[in-house]
Structure formats: C-alpha cells, structure tokens
Design a protein around this motif. Structure first.
Motif, short mmCIF file in Angstrom:
data_model
loop_
_atom_site.label_atom_id
_atom_site.label_comp_id
_atom_site.label_asym_id
_atom_site.label_seq_id
_atom_site.Cartn_x
_atom_site.Cartn_y
_atom_site.Cartn_z
N ARG A 67 27.74 34.08 37.80
CA ARG A 67 28.42 32.96 37.13
C ARG A 67 28.00 31.62 37.75
NH1 ARG A 67 34.89 34.34 36.60
NH2 ARG A 67 34.79 34.92 34.42
N ASN A 230 37.78 30.89 25.89
CA ASN A 230 36.71 30.00 26.34
C ASN A 230 37.12 28.54 26.30
OD1 ASN A 230 34.60 31.60 27.25
ND2 ASN A 230 34.04 32.17 25.14
N THR A 234 32.78 27.17 29.47
CA THR A 234 32.49 28.61 29.57
C THR A 234 31.74 29.11 28.34
OG1 THR A 234 34.55 29.38 28.55
CG2 THR A 234 34.61 29.04 30.92
N ASN A 242 34.75 33.51 29.95
CA ASN A 242 35.99 33.66 30.73
C ASN A 242 36.56 35.05 30.52
OD1 ASN A 242 38.01 32.87 32.48
ND2 ASN A 242 39.21 31.80 30.91
#
Ligand code: NAD
Ligand code: USQ
Length: 406
Positions: A67, A230, A234, A242
C-alpha cells in the motif's frame, strides 16, 4: 477557529496510529495528499482478528508495505509504516516520539467492534487491555517525551448512550449545578452500551486527567457510524483499496445493508430497527481529521470534544432505503444486543460546521450509495455468506432468545 482552538494550517508531521485500518488508511492518504508528512503505526491486529474469525475484508486489501510503496511511487510523497503494538511496546513508542518529534498524533488504534468485544470474557479483557492500555501508553509517552504534541483521538457517539430521550446531545460537556449550588461544566454522563464503548468512556477520563495534570493538548472526536469504502485517494489504484467489513462482528450497519442488498441477502434488521444512530461517510472522516489537526486546542484548555457526525438515521429506515434500491427484502431478526429497541437521537455537529465541514448527507448521496453497492457486487465472490449472521450475544438471555449458547 472554534472557541478554545487556534488555526494552524502549516504542513505537519503526523503519526497515524491504526493507520492500516478502515478509517486510518484513507485518512493517512488524505493527510499525505494535503502535504502532511505521515508515519503509520499499526500492529496489524485487525488483520490477525480476521484470521481468528475466519473472514476477511470483502475488498482484497494489499499488505501495508505494498500500500505504502504504491502511494509513494505514484505521488513522490513518503508515507512510512512501522509495525508496533501500542499497548505492549511502550519503550519503542517513546523512542519513536523522541526520534520523529511529530506535531500531531491521530489515534485510531483500538479494537473497535462492539460485537467482538462482547463475544466472551477473553474478548472483553482483550478489548479493555488493548484499548485502555494503548491510549494510556500514548498519553504517558507524550508526557515523558517532553514534546508539545497535539493528540487527536477517535472516540464514539456511543459514549453518550442511546437510552435517553429528548434534547440535542451537546459536544462533550454539560453545565450542571452541583449539590450546594456550585455551577460546573462537566463531561456528559457516560452510558456505554458495550465493553468496546466502555473503553472510549475510560479513554475520555484519561484525557481529562492528563490535560488537567500535564496540560496536554487533546482533541476527542465522538464519531458516528462510518459508511462507504473508497475515498478519492484510495480509488486511485487497486492496491490502495480500503477495507470493507461485512461480517457479523465488524461490518457496520449501512455498509452491511448495502452489501446484503447487492448480494440479495435479506437485510438483517435487529429487533424493530427503531434504533437511531449517527452516520458519517468515510471521505468526511478524513476531512474531519485534517480539520482537527489544523485547529488544535490552546495549551491549558480542556479536552476539545467535537461530534464527528453528518446526520442521524433510524436502522429500519436505512434498511428500507437499501431495499428500495436493490429489491432485497428486510428480515427482522432477534436483536443479539442489549440496547433500547427504539430511541430518538439529535446531535449537535456545530463545531465541525464552524470549521467548514459540509457533510455528505444520505439524501444527496445516491452516487456514493451506488458506489458501495457496486464494490460489493464486484467482489461478491469473496463473500463468505456464513460470516454475515452475527454470532455475538450481549448476555445469556439474548443468546437463549436467539436459540444459541453465549
Ligand atoms: P479498524 O479496526 O479498521 O482499525 C484500527 C486499526 O488499529 C487496525 O489496523 C488495528 O490493527 C490497529 N490497532 C489496534 N490495536 C492496536 C495496537 N495495540 N497497536 C497498534 N495498532 C493497533 O477500525 P476503524 O473502523 O478504522 O476505526 C478506527 C477508530 O475509529 C477506532 O478507534 C474506532 O473506535 C473509531 N470509530 C470507528 C467507527 C466506524 O464506524 N468504523 C465509528 C466511530 C469511531
Ligand atoms: N444493526 C442492525 N443490523 C445489522 C447490524 C447492526 O440492525 O446487521 C443495528 C445494531 O443493533 C445497532 C445499529 O445497527 O443498533 C448500529 O450497529 P453498528 O454495528 O453499525 O454500529 P456500532 O456497534 O454502534 O459500532 C460502530 C463501530 C464503532 C463505532 C460506532 C459509532 O463499529 O467502532 O464507535 O459505530 S456509534 O454507533 O455512533 O457509537
């Protein structure tokens, strides 16, 4: 600024505790996007609890390392990730504070599911020890570091309780006349409805003590139920997606209904569905956190408490809204929780409004409701239908009523 805060829009160095979670991850990206330097601290306990419960986020979330790497390469910014248990690793956390000297700490790092906290004595004890332990370690470390760090904590609307009728819930405090006639502003009485919610009440007392004793600057945000998945950040890459909790312990009501609606699973309304709760969209959560870190309380002022909510809604009305959109029927089930069957709820959110928040409301959120439904539809093959039913009961009587053993 609001009465006891100062406006400070400079970019800041921010530790986001619990920055791998549902609220923490999008908030970390939002803060980084806005030019703040972000360091995520998380012990990945939420991912481990998924393993314990045998379920996982409906969306396929990447590892924290992937991420962060994806975001950093995409934006040229630098978010760092540190794996540390705030309830256990006090010395490491203190060292981190001394080394990084953050301007602000955003504290999301607690076990946040009421049903999980009520599963058994083991889960009750874990939730108390983890949440109160983490919060106290953070406070003690800030004092021991000698640094002037603004702490922003995620509390909950549930500290006020849902049994009361009438009157708007103010932001944290009420004015009372004590026996003997002395007038005093005190914390709103705490009426938690689960062990999880109780930890947030205990946190509030710790904040009150440390602010009075050590003049720490603390903001406590009493947040309502978060919905959505989201955020603009994201949504920028699949690897930034997410988490989406839908199971009986961690899934929260509107996201559960949207997911159930998308998959054609009858919408699980507990009891009469007359429970009224406060709601906020995940994009607004991130915005509120930035507003809070940019408006710290003045040194010496009491704990700054803001209600982080957009609006209130009744559970059966939420179910009806989703049912109309999806054609999936409601299913009234025996309430596994011990809570008022019906309650009114009016909440002040004046402070965030004064700071400029224009919250997303369900009436005009057609597109966002659709988005959650389409995410659920996209990942429906990842859904374990057996995880949808709640298997946590508040007490033996509730379990017996549902034909289960607690
Ligand atoms: P979450 O479980 O998705 O995220 C919490 C994160 O904290 C997880 O990544 C977990 O691994 C981490 N964590 C927990 N204990 C830790 C510890 N001892 N050390 C380090 N990391 C630890 O929860 P969330 O939905 O993102 O909620 C975040 C905060 O916001 C919580 O404090 C919760 O009480 C509050 N809140 C959430 C909601 C909601 O609807 N989700 C509503 C109101 C308030
Ligand atoms: N509910 C249903 N059906 C479901 C799930 C829930 O009817 O399938 C009902 C519950 O009985 C409850 C209400 O919906 O009356 C809300 O339940 P929830 O699981 O969405 O929310 P809650 O347990 O209150 O907890 C969530 C977060 C928690 C946060 C809290 C904010 O998990 O971290 O603190 O929302 S608040 O509710 O404002 O206190």
């Amino acid at each position: 600024p609001i009465s006891s805060s100062v406006s400070d829009n400079r970019p800041k160095k921010v530790l986001v505790l619990g920055g791998d979670g549902f609220c923490g991850w999008p908030t970390s990206l939002h803060l980084s996007d806005k030019g703040h330097e972000v360091i995520i601290v998380d012990n990945l306990s939420r991912r481990n609890i998924d393993t314990e419960l045998g379920c996982s986020s409906l969306t396929p979330i990447a590892t924290p390392q992937v991420r962060v790497d994806t975001w950093n390469k995409m934006t040229g910014k630098e978010i760092r990730f540190i794996n540390l248990d705030l309830a256990a690793d006090y010395d490491l956390f203190l060292q981190l504070l001394k080394q990084e000297k953050p301007d602000s700490i955003v504290h999301f790092a607690e076990q946040r599911a009421a049903p999980y906290s009520m599963k058994s004595s083991k889960h009750k004890r874990y939730t108390i020890n983890n949440n109160v332990g983490a919060t106290h370690n953070v406070l003690a470390a800030v004092v021991e570091s000698g640094l002037d760090i603004h702490l922003v904590h995620l509390g909950t609307m549930g500290v006020y309780g849902y049994g009361n009728s009438g009157g708007e819930i103010p932001e944290g405090y009420i004015d009372v006349v004590l026996p003997g006639g002395r007038e005093k502003r005190i914390l709103h009485p705490a009426y938690p409805g689960s062990i999880y919610h109780t930890t947030k009440c205990l946190d509030a007392l710790l904040f009150q003590f440390y602010v009075q004793n050590d003049q720490l600057r603390v903001t406590d945000l009493h947040q309502g139920i978060v919905w959505g998945t989201n955020t603009p950040q994201t949504a920028r890459d699949e690897r930034l997606v997410n988490r989406f909790d839908y199971d009986g312990d961690y899934g929260t009501v509107l996201n559960r209904f949207l997911m159930q609606g998308a998959l054609g699973i009858p919408l699980t309304v507990y009891g009469t569905g007359g429970q009224t709760r406060a709601l906020i969209h995940i994009t607004d959560t991130s915005k509120c956190i930035e507003l809070a870190i940019n408006n710290p309380p003045k040194a010496g002022s009491p704990v700054e408490i803001l209600n982080q909510v957009a609006e209130t809604a009744r559970v059966r009305d939420l179910a009806q809204l989703v049912s109309q959109k999806t054609g999936t029927p409601l299913q009234f089930v025996t309430n596994p929780r011990n809570e008022a069957a019906e309650n009114p709820l009016q909440v002040s959110n004046q402070k965030f409004k004064l700071l400029g928040l224009d919250p997303i409301l369900l009436d005009s959120a057609e597109g966002l409701l659709e988005e959650v439904k389409s995410i659920a539809d996209k990942y429906k093959d990842r859904c374990d239908v057996s995880a949808v039913v709640s298997k946590s009961y508040w007490n033996k009587a509730r379990a017996a009523a549902a034909g289960q053993s607690a």
